[in-house]
Design a protein around this motif. Structure first.
Motif, PDB file in Angstrom:
ATOM      1  N   ALA A  91      -2.697   5.852   7.466  1.00  0.00           N
ATOM      2  CA  ALA A  91      -3.582   5.701   8.613  1.00  0.00           C
ATOM      3  C   ALA A  91      -4.663   4.672   8.306  1.00  0.00           C
ATOM      4  O   ALA A  91      -5.017   3.848   9.164  1.00  0.00           O
ATOM      5  N   THR A  92      -5.182   4.710   7.073  1.00  0.00           N
ATOM      6  CA  THR A  92      -6.187   3.733   6.655  1.00  0.00           C
ATOM      7  C   THR A  92      -5.598   2.327   6.653  1.00  0.00           C
ATOM      8  O   THR A  92      -6.212   1.376   7.164  1.00  0.00           O
ATOM      9  N   LEU A  93      -4.412   2.191   6.087  1.00  0.00           N
ATOM     10  CA  LEU A  93      -3.756   0.887   6.034  1.00  0.00           C
ATOM     11  C   LEU A  93      -3.449   0.368   7.438  1.00  0.00           C
ATOM     12  O   LEU A  93      -3.757  -0.775   7.783  1.00  0.00           O
ATOM     13  N   GLY A  94      -2.816   1.211   8.261  1.00  0.00           N
ATOM     14  CA  GLY A  94      -2.414   0.778   9.588  1.00  0.00           C
ATOM     15  C   GLY A  94      -3.596   0.433  10.474  1.00  0.00           C
ATOM     16  O   GLY A  94      -3.623  -0.636  11.105  1.00  0.00           O
ATOM     17  N   ALA A  95      -4.576   1.324  10.528  1.00  0.00           N
ATOM     18  CA  ALA A  95      -5.749   1.081  11.367  1.00  0.00           C
ATOM     19  C   ALA A  95      -6.523  -0.129  10.872  1.00  0.00           C
ATOM     20  O   ALA A  95      -6.978  -0.965  11.663  1.00  0.00           O
ATOM     21  N   GLY A  96      -6.673  -0.241   9.547  1.00  0.00           N
ATOM     22  CA  GLY A  96      -7.411  -1.366   8.985  1.00  0.00           C
ATOM     23  C   GLY A  96      -6.737  -2.699   9.256  1.00  0.00           C
ATOM     24  O   GLY A  96      -7.402  -3.677   9.634  1.00  0.00           O
TER      25      GLY A  96
ATOM     26  N   GLY B 283       0.810  -1.207   0.000  1.00  0.00           N
ATOM     27  CA  GLY B 283       0.000   0.000   0.000  1.00  0.00           C
ATOM     28  C   GLY B 283       0.848   1.264   0.000  1.00  0.00           C
ATOM     29  O   GLY B 283       0.577   2.210  -0.750  1.00  0.00           O
ATOM     30  N   GLY B 284       1.882   1.283   0.833  1.00  0.00           N
ATOM     31  CA  GLY B 284       2.755   2.449   0.877  1.00  0.00           C
ATOM     32  C   GLY B 284       3.476   2.697  -0.433  1.00  0.00           C
ATOM     33  O   GLY B 284       3.577   3.836  -0.900  1.00  0.00           O
ATOM     34  N   LEU B 285       3.980   1.622  -1.053  1.00  0.00           N
ATOM     35  CA  LEU B 285       4.668   1.766  -2.336  1.00  0.00           C
ATOM     36  C   LEU B 285       3.704   2.215  -3.433  1.00  0.00           C
ATOM     37  O   LEU B 285       4.055   3.035  -4.292  1.00  0.00           O
ATOM     38  N   LEU B 286       2.487   1.684  -3.393  1.00  0.00           N
ATOM     39  CA  LEU B 286       1.492   2.074  -4.382  1.00  0.00           C
ATOM     40  C   LEU B 286       1.158   3.561  -4.258  1.00  0.00           C
ATOM     41  O   LEU B 286       1.054   4.273  -5.265  1.00  0.00           O
ATOM     42  N   GLY B 287       1.004   4.038  -3.017  1.00  0.00           N
ATOM     43  CA  GLY B 287       0.739   5.456  -2.817  1.00  0.00           C
ATOM     44  C   GLY B 287       1.856   6.326  -3.362  1.00  0.00           C
ATOM     45  O   GLY B 287       1.604   7.373  -3.973  1.00  0.00           O
ATOM     46  N   LEU B 288       3.102   5.889  -3.168  1.00  0.00           N
ATOM     47  CA  LEU B 288       4.250   6.635  -3.674  1.00  0.00           C
ATOM     48  C   LEU B 288       4.249   6.675  -5.203  1.00  0.00           C
ATOM     49  O   LEU B 288       4.507   7.729  -5.807  1.00  0.00           O
ATOM     50  N   VAL B 289       3.935   5.545  -5.827  1.00  0.00           N
ATOM     51  CA  VAL B 289       3.883   5.491  -7.294  1.00  0.00           C
ATOM     52  C   VAL B 289       2.817   6.430  -7.831  1.00  0.00           C
ATOM     53  O   VAL B 289       3.036   7.167  -8.802  1.00  0.00           O
ATOM     54  N   VAL B 290       1.643   6.422  -7.202  1.00  0.00           N
ATOM     55  CA  VAL B 290       0.557   7.297  -7.655  1.00  0.00           C
ATOM     56  C   VAL B 290       0.957   8.759  -7.507  1.00  0.00           C
ATOM     57  O   VAL B 290       0.671   9.589  -8.376  1.00  0.00           O
ATOM     58  N   LYS B 291       1.641   9.102  -6.411  1.00  0.00           N
ATOM     59  CA  LYS B 291       2.115  10.473  -6.225  1.00  0.00           C
ATOM     60  C   LYS B 291       3.015  10.904  -7.388  1.00  0.00           C
ATOM     61  O   LYS B 291       2.871  12.011  -7.931  1.00  0.00           O
ATOM     62  N   ILE B 292       3.938  10.014  -7.758  1.00  0.00           N
ATOM     63  CA  ILE B 292       4.890  10.342  -8.820  1.00  0.00           C
ATOM     64  C   ILE B 292       4.181  10.464 -10.162  1.00  0.00           C
ATOM     65  O   ILE B 292       4.454  11.379 -10.954  1.00  0.00           O
ATOM     66  N   VAL B 293       3.250   9.545 -10.427  1.00  0.00           N
ATOM     67  CA  VAL B 293       2.544   9.558 -11.705  1.00  0.00           C
ATOM     68  C   VAL B 293       1.672  10.802 -11.841  1.00  0.00           C
ATOM     69  O   VAL B 293       1.659  11.471 -12.877  1.00  0.00           O
ATOM     70  N   VAL B 294       0.944  11.145 -10.791  1.00  0.00           N
ATOM     71  CA  VAL B 294       0.011  12.277 -10.859  1.00  0.00           C
ATOM     72  C   VAL B 294       0.756  13.608 -10.737  1.00  0.00           C
ATOM     73  O   VAL B 294       0.433  14.566 -11.433  1.00  0.00           O
TER      74      VAL B 294
END
Length: 241
Positions: free
Chosen positions: A143-148, A105-116
């Protein structure tokens, strides 16, 4: 569980996370291209909350403490510590699921940040600063990932009322962290919404992959949001002790 079983499960969970990426990355690009109706909400919320932050410094200081206390790294450390405990309790499957989910999840978020590559809000007299791109919010997503992850691990050990409380606390933490990012002027509303949605999507994908793997092992079908990702863990833990 055998080493081969560990590898198969880890690979399946990783592929589930990547499948989310294949769906969500085009979605986020489409959102940015067609986000004109969202711009007004983003700008209006940023302006009003920034004015409030400037006139209420004590609230702003509290929000800074809160956003750091429940930022990405505290959640990652909490999940990894829980995974170590799970290994000690003889639950390697759950440990693999937890670490894979928050890592992918963390890596995916980073990739989306770079792409967008969306710019953060630029406000006069900023009360807080943050590096990197804006979309999606890494704080909201982690927070969503960790709490979930933590709630889905805890559910088998909780009574019915405790499960409701656990989900309520998790939702409060996620929403409150998301609010701090907007109120401090480091993210747009749509950044936070996207971070939460993407985090939920990753958890749903890896939990579904884990449930499929459980059923292939001959275990009874379960509902992860109600029973957790491995309802048998309570019995297994008791036997281990």
């Amino acid at each position: 569980m055998s080493i081969h079983g560990d590898r198969v499960l880890g690979l399946r969970l990783t592929l589930a996370g990547l499948a989310v990426a294949l769906v969500m990355i085009p979605f986020t690009l489409l959102l940015i291209v067609a986000k004109m109706p969202v711009d007004g909400l983003d700008a209006e919320a940023a302006r009003h909350l920034h004015e409030y932050a400037l006139t209420h410094p004590e609230v702003t200081r509290f929000l800074i403490v809160w956003t750091d206390l429940f930022g990405p790294w505290p959640w990652r450390i909490a999940v990894i510590a829980y995974a170590v405990w799970l290994l000690n309790e003889g639950a390697p499957r759950l440990a693999v699921w937890a670490v894979t989910t928050i890592t992918v999840g963390g890596l995916l978020g980073l990739v989306v940040k770079i792409v967008v590559a969306r710019a953060r809000p630029h406000l006069p007299d900023p009360v807080a600063l943050a590096p990197g791109d804006s979309f999606p919010s890494g704080h909201a997503m982690n927070a969503t990932l960790g709490a979930g992850v933590i709630v889905l691990l805890l559910l088998p050990m909780l009574p019915r009322w405790g499960r409701v409380v656990a989900w309520a606390v998790a939702c409060f933490l996620v929403l409150s962290v998301g609010y701090t990012r907007i109120a401090l002027g480091v993210h747009w509303v749509s950044d936070v919404v996207a971070g939460i949605v993407l985090g939920v999507a990753v958890i749903a994908a890896t939990a579904a992959a884990f449930e499929t793997w459980r059923r292939e092992q001959g275990r009874r079908p379960a509902s992860p949001p109600v029973e957790g990702v491995e309802p048998e863990f309570v019995r297994a833990s008791n036997e281990h002790n």
